[in-house]
Design an enzyme around this catalytic site. Structure first.
Site, PDB file in Angstrom:
ATOM      1  N   TRP A 155       0.914  -1.135   0.024  1.00  0.00           N
ATOM      2  CA  TRP A 155       0.167  -0.092  -0.040  1.00  0.00           C
ATOM      3  C   TRP A 155       0.989   1.181  -0.074  1.00  0.00           C
ATOM      4  CZ3 TRP A 155      -0.426   4.386   2.839  1.00  0.00           C
ATOM      5  CH2 TRP A 155      -1.596   5.139   2.657  1.00  0.00           C
TER       6      TRP A 155
ATOM      7  N   TYR B 245       1.398   4.211  -3.035  1.00  0.00           N
ATOM      8  CA  TYR B 245       0.947   5.465  -2.510  1.00  0.00           C
ATOM      9  C   TYR B 245       2.012   6.390  -3.011  1.00  0.00           C
ATOM     10  CZ  TYR B 245      -1.004   9.452  -0.303  1.00  0.00           C
ATOM     11  OH  TYR B 245      -1.537  10.950   0.008  1.00  0.00           O
TER      12      TYR B 245
ATOM     13  N   ASP C  73      -7.087   0.049  -0.153  1.00  0.00           N
ATOM     14  CA  ASP C  73      -7.303   0.997   0.761  1.00  0.00           C
ATOM     15  C   ASP C  73      -8.764   1.225   1.152  1.00  0.00           C
ATOM     16  OD1 ASP C  73      -6.435   3.945   1.159  1.00  0.00           O
ATOM     17  OD2 ASP C  73      -8.250   4.137   0.391  1.00  0.00           O
TER      18      ASP C  73
END
Length: 315
Positions: free
Chosen positions: A247, A251, A267
């Site tokens: 994640w 990002y 998410d």
């Protein structure tokens, strides 16, 4: 052809900083350009002492360090262009500042291509129509963005910003004199590589260790945030750093490397925004559906996050 970065008239209320008059840059953007949504995104995530985007004031300002010199950049939007005023900074830094601002404010995106792609999805079609010209916020400084992503792991946006403000107060560099609420520059890698971040911020030691690991990686490889050949290459590069999972890597790839197909699958905000009467999709279902959003999955995520932020919440 690269859009220009030319001096122009100042826009928005001036900030008083240092003794030098402000130099103003004009940075054209492809229309439509949703300044209000982008500024609102940054305002919600503004780190106290480093950034300012007060309600009622349509500017965004932040502290910066360019070539070892501290200063403030204040940005407003008018007539399809950003107007950035520099305070306490030498005019020779203008090209570097313009480059960073174009990345932060996604000036060079192609709204027509993004709209054509995402409008094929019935849910995204309505979101794109409601926010034409929505941009993908980038990063002023990739290391700062990486730290923010680590701080935000598994906690709310507001909680992450409070931690970031504590990090700045504990380890950031003070401006020679405050500019309103702007008082510090975000810490450099050398300031955090041996810092006891977890103790200073009263947070899990693993997360503090991850920030130190990221700082060490930047110091060991100044090209850590250089453009990646593929999204997969970028994800592998960042997940090799202890404490950075998929994640966070996605990002950072989305915001710091400006990879338009990055997608932080799993998410909660993305899954919540796609919820229907039958429930939320699974991460696997989201990933399958997102195939149709390529090569602009990051823009799809930005639209879904924007939609999720206005959903009613139970008290």
């Amino acid at each position: 052809m690269e859009p220009d970065a030319t001096p122009g008239a100042a826009a928005g209320p001036p900030l008083s900083f240092g003794r030098e008059p402000g130099v103003t840059l004009r940075l054209p953007c492809r229309p439509p350009y949703d300044w209000a949504s982008l500024r609102a995104f940054l305002a919600k995530r503004a780190i106290f002492g480093v950034e300012s985007a007060e309600s009622g004031d349509q500017t965004y300002a932040r502290t910066v360090c360019i070539g070892g010199r501290l200063g403030v950049v204040a940005v407003a939007f008018a007539d399809d262009a950003l107007h950035a005023t520099l305070h306490g900074l030498d005019s020779s830094a203008a090209p570097e500042i313009a480059r960073r601002l174009r990345r932060l404010f996604d000036c060079d995106a192609d709204p027509a291509a993004i709209t054509a792609c995402l409008s094929r999805d019935p849910v995204l079609a309505g979101l794109v129509a409601a926010r034409p010209g929505l941009r993908l916020p980038g990063a002023w400084d990739p290391f700062e963005t990486g730290c923010r992503a680590i701080l935000g792991q598994q906690i709310s946006v507001s909680a992450a910003i409070r931690l970031a403000a504590k990090l700045v107060a504990a380890f950031g560099t003070k401006l020679p004199e405050p500019a309103g609420t702007l008082t510090h520059v975000f810490p450099m890698p050398a300031q955090l590589v041996e810092a006891d971040v977890a103790l200073a911020l009263n947070m899990p030691r693993a997360r503090g260790a991850a920030i130190r690991a990221l700082a060490a990686a930047v110091l060991a490889d100044p090209d850590l945030f250089a453009p990646a050949g593929t999204l997969e290459d970028a994800v592998l590069r960042f997940t090799a750093i202890r404490g950075i999972g998929p994640w966070t890597a996605q990002y950072v790839a989305m915001r710091a490397l400006k990879l338009p197909d990055a997608l932080p699958v799993g998410d909660v905000g993305l899954l919540r925004a796609l919820e229907t009467a039958t429930g939320r999709p699974s991460p696997a279902a989201l990933l399958a559906r997102a195939e149709a959003w390529r090569p602009f999955r990051a823009y799809a995520a930005q639209h879904l996050w924007a939609a999720d932020e206005v959903l009613p919440r139970e008290e």
